[in-house]
Write a protein that holds these residues in place. Sequence first.
Motif: not given
Length: 200
Positions: A166-177
């Motif tokens: 299961m791919i639960f979720g992603e923590v990712y950077r977007y425009n420095g946030q």
Amino acid sequence: MSISLQKGQKVSLSKDNAGLGKIVVGLGWDEVKRSSGGLLGGLFGIGTQDIDCDASAILLKNGKFTDKADLVYFGNLKHKSGTVVHQGDNLTGAGDGDDEQIIIDLARVPAVYDKIVIVVNIYQAVQRHQHFGLIQNAFIRLVDARNNMEICKYNLTENYSGMTAMIFGEVYRYNGQWKFSAIGQGTKDPGISQTCSRYI
């Protein structure tokens, strides 16, 4: 106040939590209550084996998995940067609350990493004939490590029968946030290496 997420929903972590540094990613699940299997169960040992779910964090560079050292799991509990740390393996999923936790120091994650994918695989799922249809109450939640306040939670509600990862979720950077995306995608990957290969 914690945000309850739906599948596919995204939430900003940085914007609404000034100075956010470390987060605790908590994952939980329960086994569906099974009968002992009656006579056949007694003869063949059906339905008595605990389900061992393993949480992992896959660190991506430009959306790609480029180095096996960028996988944080029960066999590599701490990323080489020291910014992603697995709190150890739970073999059964028994008990309330988080079954496994991964701590991410967002403020210190090296800039080359743009995404951290949080996945859960069932250990030896194929050999044990186990799948996510045997699991209920699965969730992922993100907690501010400064005050133990829950930022957001995503409860997986679909039927994932036949799925072994299961791919639960992603923590990712977007425009420095930093942001979080609730994914909830089941796969039939037999192990973590096959899940990682999805990002090569």
